[in-house]
Design an enzyme around this catalytic site. Structure first.
Site, PDB file in Angstrom:
ATOM      1  N   LYS A 111      63.069  53.382   2.036  1.00 29.81           N
ATOM      2  CA  LYS A 111      63.572  52.270   2.854  1.00 29.81           C
ATOM      3  C   LYS A 111      65.096  52.191   2.894  1.00 29.81           C
ATOM      4  O   LYS A 111      65.661  51.587   3.796  1.00 29.81           O
ATOM      5  CB  LYS A 111      62.978  50.932   2.380  1.00 29.81           C
ATOM      6  N   LYS A 192      51.507  58.205   5.665  1.00 31.24           N
ATOM      7  CA  LYS A 192      50.471  57.154   5.536  1.00 31.24           C
ATOM      8  C   LYS A 192      50.491  56.198   6.718  1.00 31.24           C
ATOM      9  O   LYS A 192      51.547  55.967   7.332  1.00 31.24           O
ATOM     10  CB  LYS A 192      50.601  56.432   4.194  1.00 31.24           C
ATOM     11  N   LYS A 195      52.232  49.580   8.797  1.00 31.06           N
ATOM     12  CA  LYS A 195      52.322  48.434   9.707  1.00 31.06           C
ATOM     13  C   LYS A 195      53.509  48.575  10.645  1.00 31.06           C
ATOM     14  O   LYS A 195      53.499  48.049  11.744  1.00 31.06           O
ATOM     15  CB  LYS A 195      52.529  47.148   8.905  1.00 31.06           C
TER      16      LYS A 195
HETATM   17  P1  TYM Z   1      51.363  45.924   1.681  1.00 33.78           P
HETATM   18  O1  TYM Z   1      51.439  44.580   2.282  1.00 33.78           O
HETATM   19  O2  TYM Z   1      52.258  46.996   2.200  1.00 33.78           O
HETATM   20  O3  TYM Z   1      49.896  46.474   1.771  1.00 33.78           O
HETATM   21  C1  TYM Z   1      48.787  45.701   1.346  1.00 33.78           C
HETATM   22  C2  TYM Z   1      47.773  46.567   0.636  1.00 33.78           C
HETATM   23  O4  TYM Z   1      47.350  47.634   1.500  1.00 33.78           O
HETATM   24  C3  TYM Z   1      47.496  48.883   0.833  1.00 33.78           C
HETATM   25  N1  TYM Z   1      47.837  49.908   1.837  1.00 33.78           N
HETATM   26  C4  TYM Z   1      47.110  51.004   2.068  1.00 33.78           C
HETATM   27  N2  TYM Z   1      45.963  51.459   1.523  1.00 33.78           N
HETATM   28  C5  TYM Z   1      45.468  52.622   2.006  1.00 33.78           C
HETATM   29  N3  TYM Z   1      46.053  53.337   3.009  1.00 33.78           N
HETATM   30  C6  TYM Z   1      47.203  52.922   3.581  1.00 33.78           C
HETATM   31  N4  TYM Z   1      47.746  53.613   4.567  1.00 33.78           N
HETATM   32  C7  TYM Z   1      47.775  51.701   3.113  1.00 33.78           C
HETATM   33  N5  TYM Z   1      48.897  51.006   3.466  1.00 33.78           N
HETATM   34  C8  TYM Z   1      48.907  49.921   2.673  1.00 33.78           C
HETATM   35  C9  TYM Z   1      48.619  48.668  -0.156  1.00 33.78           C
HETATM   36  O5  TYM Z   1      48.559  49.606  -1.205  1.00 33.78           O
HETATM   37  C10 TYM Z   1      48.347  47.260  -0.619  1.00 33.78           C
HETATM   38  O6  TYM Z   1      47.359  47.249  -1.629  1.00 33.78           O
HETATM   39  N6  TYM Z   1      53.884  45.529  -2.634  1.00 33.78           N
HETATM   40  C11 TYM Z   1      52.629  45.232  -1.967  1.00 33.78           C
HETATM   41  C12 TYM Z   1      52.301  43.762  -1.938  1.00 33.78           C
HETATM   42  C13 TYM Z   1      52.337  43.080  -3.261  1.00 33.78           C
HETATM   43  C14 TYM Z   1      51.349  43.168  -4.271  1.00 33.78           C
HETATM   44  C15 TYM Z   1      51.786  42.299  -5.304  1.00 33.78           C
HETATM   45  C16 TYM Z   1      50.175  43.893  -4.421  1.00 33.78           C
HETATM   46  C17 TYM Z   1      53.289  42.208  -3.690  1.00 33.78           C
HETATM   47  N7  TYM Z   1      52.948  41.737  -4.905  1.00 33.78           N
HETATM   48  C18 TYM Z   1      51.067  42.143  -6.485  1.00 33.78           C
HETATM   49  C19 TYM Z   1      49.462  43.732  -5.604  1.00 33.78           C
HETATM   50  C20 TYM Z   1      49.894  42.877  -6.610  1.00 33.78           C
HETATM   51  C21 TYM Z   1      52.726  45.702  -0.523  1.00 33.78           C
HETATM   52  O7  TYM Z   1      53.781  45.825   0.030  1.00 33.78           O
HETATM   53  O8  TYM Z   1      51.523  45.832   0.093  1.00 33.78           O
END
Ligand code: TYM
Length: 326
Positions: A111, A192, A195
């Site tokens: 990023k 991957k 969003k």
């Molecule tokens: P975020 O919002 O980017 O994504 C949410 C969840 O989706 C999973 N994910 C994927 N899984 C499979 N294939 C993909 N292409 C894919 N893209 C996203 C992510 O692994 C995630 O589980 N940092 C985290 C949010 C967060 C969080 C936390 C998670 C903040 N605090 C505490 C767990 C515990 C994030 O940006 O997820």
């Protein structure tokens, strides 16, 4: 009962990667555990957000949680910024983390690439994530593969503080699914599904219309071999479609490879369109019922109260350990 905690950023375009990697696990894990699911709005502002849209996206994600089957009677659903403990613990953990370890986070490196100076929040993002998890004495964190490094950092920080100040935090484990932990982009299956990718056909959003789902899958990038087999290195596109298919249908990759033996990519894609639409239609119907309801607001308010009660207890313990306050 084990404590489960996870979160999703309210940034729009929640896609089948988020669903198959994380949300699907949320639903399964709420049955036999003490589950808490958060909408992490404070993480979202590590990059610029339109305030009006952010509010909408918070409700969108909350409604999607419930639409996929998270049940507020079984799990706590709440918004991160409604619980001050996250920001408070974040600071304490920040004082116990190192610039060296944060510089190694691949997400930060991606990023901040090409920038001379990056927002501090992007850099310390994983510490806030550690605070989310440790605030609730979490045992299990269901997430996609891309969060593995962040979970490792959370464990390192927890262990470091436990060693220095005595038992303070539960050391959590990440939980990853077999098929779907890393759903790849449909137009470039070596990166991957995300969003924020510019091309909407690179992903299938949970709220996509059937015609859009069809178009995205039918035009997805494959290869010229014409044989359906699972080989991530040489056939990333077909392997990704097989993984998505397996995750939605419950059939194993081996079963699918046998089923499509001798058939063309077009048949596999056409069937995957149907499987995907069948999986998403009920989610979309339930989403429409919930999204603008008073029930949704009530669930989030009640969730914040319940989350706060747990967070306050942890913060009291942590402050005692650190000698903060009176
Ligand atoms: P975020 O919002 O980017 O994504 C949410 C969840 O989706 C999973 N994910 C994927 N899984 C499979 N294939 C993909 N292409 C894919 N893209 C996203 C992510 O692994 C995630 O589980 N940092 C985290 C949010 C967060 C969080 C936390 C998670 C903040 N605090 C505490 C767990 C515990 C994030 O940006 O997820």
């Amino acid at each position: 009962m084990k404590r489960v905690f996870s979160g999703v950023q309210p940034t729009g375009n929640i896609h089948i990667g988020n669903y198959l990697g994380a949300l699907k696990q949320f639903v399964q894990l709420q049955e036999e555990n003490d589950a808490i699911y958060c909408i992490v709005d404070e993480h979202a502002i590590t990059v610029p957000q339109d305030p009006k849209l952010l509010r909408q996206h918070i409700l969108d994600v909350a409604a999607l949680y419930m639409a996929v089957g998270v049940d507020p009677k079984k799990a706590i659903i709440f918004v991160q910024s409604d619980v001050p403990g996250h920001a408070e613990l974040n600071w304490i953990l920040t004082c116990n983390s190192y610039t060296g370890e944060l510089s190694r986070m691949t997400q930060f490196k991606q990023k901040s690439k090409g920038r001379e100076s990056a927002p501090t929040g992007l850099f310390t993002y994983p510490v806030l994530m550690a605070a989310d998890i440790l605030l609730y004495d979490t045992d299990i964190v269901p997430v996609g593969n891309d969060q593995k490094q962040h979970i490792e950092l959370t464990r390192d920080i927890a262990l470091r503080i436990n060693n220095k100040y005595g038992e303070t935090f539960v050391v959590p484990e990440g939980q990853f699914v077999k098929s779907g932990a890393r759903v790849m982009s449909l137009d470039d299956p070596t990166s991957k599904m995300s969003k924020s990718a510019e091309n909407p056909h690179s992903r299938i959003s949970l709220l996509d219309e059937p015609s859009k789902i069809k178009k995205s899958i039918m035009k997805s990038t494959t290869d010229s071999e014409g044989v359906i087999r699972f080989d991530v290195e040489n056939k990333p596109g077909i392997s990704n479609l097989l993984s998505i298919y397996s995750a939605f249908s419950g059939e194993t990759i081996e079963e699918l490879v046998a089923k499509y033996d001798g058939q063309g990519y077009g048949t596999l894609k056409k069937d995957l369109v149907e499987v995907t639409i069948n999986a998403l239609t009920p989610v979309q119907e339930r989403y429409k019922e919930i999204r603008n309801s008073q029930e949704l607001i009530d669930v989030l308010k009640d969730g914040a109260d319940r989350a706060n009660a747990i967070a306050e207890k942890t913060m009291k313990r942590v402050k005692d350990r650190f000698g903060l306050g009176l």
